[in-house]
Design a protein around this motif. Sequence first.
Motif, mmCIF file in Angstrom:
data_model
loop_
_atom_site.group_PDB
_atom_site.id
_atom_site.type_symbol
_atom_site.label_atom_id
_atom_site.label_comp_id
_atom_site.label_asym_id
_atom_site.label_seq_id
_atom_site.Cartn_x
_atom_site.Cartn_y
_atom_site.Cartn_z
ATOM 1 N N ASP A 125 -15.807 20.433 -6.139
ATOM 2 C CA ASP A 125 -14.449 20.286 -6.642
ATOM 3 C C ASP A 125 -13.473 21.238 -5.950
ATOM 4 N N THR A 126 -13.987 22.108 -5.111
ATOM 5 C CA THR A 126 -13.139 23.055 -4.399
ATOM 6 C C THR A 126 -12.150 22.334 -3.498
ATOM 7 N N GLY A 127 -10.905 22.798 -3.539
ATOM 8 C CA GLY A 127 -9.883 22.214 -2.689
ATOM 9 C C GLY A 127 -8.495 22.555 -3.184
ATOM 10 N N ILE A 128 -7.504 22.043 -2.477
ATOM 11 C CA ILE A 128 -6.121 22.177 -2.923
ATOM 12 C C ILE A 128 -5.781 20.926 -3.726
ATOM 13 N N TYR A 129 -5.277 21.132 -4.926
ATOM 14 C CA TYR A 129 -4.950 20.028 -5.822
ATOM 15 C C TYR A 129 -3.445 19.804 -5.844
ATOM 16 N N TYR A 130 -3.069 18.557 -5.651
ATOM 17 C CA TYR A 130 -1.666 18.171 -5.608
ATOM 18 C C TYR A 130 -1.380 17.163 -6.720
ATOM 19 N N CYS A 131 -0.246 17.295 -7.352
ATOM 20 C CA CYS A 131 0.198 16.234 -8.249
ATOM 21 C C CYS A 131 1.257 15.399 -7.540
ATOM 22 N N VAL A 132 1.368 14.156 -7.980
ATOM 23 C CA VAL A 132 2.310 13.227 -7.373
ATOM 24 C C VAL A 132 2.904 12.348 -8.458
ATOM 25 N N TRP A 140 -3.226 12.973 -9.610
ATOM 26 C CA TRP A 140 -3.726 14.206 -9.012
ATOM 27 C C TRP A 140 -4.589 13.831 -7.814
ATOM 28 N N PHE A 141 -4.325 14.479 -6.700
ATOM 29 C CA PHE A 141 -5.103 14.311 -5.487
ATOM 30 C C PHE A 141 -5.621 15.681 -5.081
ATOM 31 N N ARG A 142 -6.641 15.706 -4.246
ATOM 32 C CA ARG A 142 -7.142 16.982 -3.758
ATOM 33 C C ARG A 142 -7.528 16.850 -2.285
ATOM 34 N N GLN A 143 -7.516 17.985 -1.628
ATOM 35 C CA GLN A 143 -7.921 18.033 -0.227
ATOM 36 C C GLN A 143 -8.848 19.220 -0.041
ATOM 37 N N ALA A 144 -10.078 18.921 0.313
ATOM 38 C CA ALA A 144 -11.063 19.959 0.606
ATOM 39 C C ALA A 144 -10.948 20.333 2.077
ATOM 40 N N PRO A 145 -11.439 21.501 2.436
ATOM 41 C CA PRO A 145 -11.372 21.927 3.844
ATOM 42 C C PRO A 145 -11.994 20.887 4.769
ATOM 43 N N GLU A 146 -11.263 20.542 5.807
ATOM 44 C CA GLU A 146 -11.719 19.615 6.846
ATOM 45 C C GLU A 146 -11.986 18.218 6.307
ATOM 46 N N LYS A 147 -11.383 17.865 5.194
ATOM 47 C CA LYS A 147 -11.518 16.516 4.654
ATOM 48 C C LYS A 147 -10.130 15.940 4.392
ATOM 49 N N GLU A 148 -10.083 14.624 4.281
ATOM 50 C CA GLU A 148 -8.822 13.973 3.977
ATOM 51 C C GLU A 148 -8.488 14.109 2.499
ATOM 52 N N ARG A 149 -7.201 13.985 2.200
ATOM 53 C CA ARG A 149 -6.780 14.023 0.817
ATOM 54 C C ARG A 149 -7.326 12.803 0.078
ATOM 55 N N GLN A 177 -4.586 25.964 -5.381
ATOM 56 C CA GLN A 177 -5.954 26.113 -4.883
ATOM 57 C C GLN A 177 -6.941 26.233 -6.044
ATOM 58 N N VAL A 178 -8.005 25.464 -5.958
ATOM 59 C CA VAL A 178 -9.128 25.583 -6.892
ATOM 60 C C VAL A 178 -10.373 25.909 -6.081
#
Length: 124
Positions: free
Chosen positions: A89-96, A35-44, A119-120
């Motif tokens: 912890d807010t951000g878009i969460y991606y599974c891989v 699981w990875f996440r990307q917060a606004p204006e930040k890298e994954r 989105q979380v």
Amino acid sequence: LQLVESGGGLVQPGGSLRLSCAASGFTLDGYNIGWFRQAPEKEREGVSCLAKQDFTTYYSDSVKGRFTISRDNAQNVVYLQMDNVEPGDTGIYYCVASSASIIARNVCIMDGIWGQGTQVTVSP
């Protein structure tokens, strides 16, 4: 080959969420998962990863002790249990899912089949 995340939403600080990631077109038991996440204006960034062979797990320092990664091979689903969530912890969460990864207790490097994200948002 597809991964579809679900379970995101709005949650208050201190609350819990369980994210799910369902695979189609392939079986997850042959892959490392993460699981990875990307917060606004930040890298994954990597949040948590689980190796297929020895079940080595990785958690980022920011989620250690609060999040738990798991897999249900019978259902072909990966989970991320998020407890005691924080605004950070807010951000878009991606599974891989990946067959070639570097996973250790202090590092997770993965690339492979990605989901579209869920989105979380942690907010009062």
